[in-house]
Design an enzyme around this catalytic site. Sequence first.
Site, PDB file in Angstrom:
ATOM      1  CB  CYS A  26      38.889  47.109  48.217  1.00 25.28           C
ATOM      2  SG  CYS A  26      38.608  45.784  47.293  1.00 25.28           S
ATOM      3  CB  CYS A  29      36.144  45.524  49.516  1.00 32.53           C
ATOM      4  SG  CYS A  29      37.856  44.971  49.504  1.00 32.53           S
TER       5      CYS A  29
END
Length: 102
Positions: A26, A29
Amino acid sequence: MAKKSFAELIKSPGMPVLVDFYADWCGPCKTMNPVVEQLAKDFSGKLKVIKINVDKNQAAAQQYRVQGVPTFMLFKNGQVVWKQAGAVPGHQLSQIIQQHTT
């Protein structure tokens, strides 16, 4: 030493717990990682920070209905007091944490 369960980790008496649900793949993230690390330093002794990889801990992600990553949750006495999916500006996260640590 036995590994603590997710339920045990979020029940930190008297101290809020920020949980960062993330995934290695991600992008947002990865962008949020330094922000979360800085918050852990800024609130040291007042806040516990836990990172949960949703690919490795699907049960916790399902239990708390995490539908996207990153998802941030703030727990107080084992209860969710705040939740937001997606990247969050550091100053906004800091303000939310301050509301629950004072």
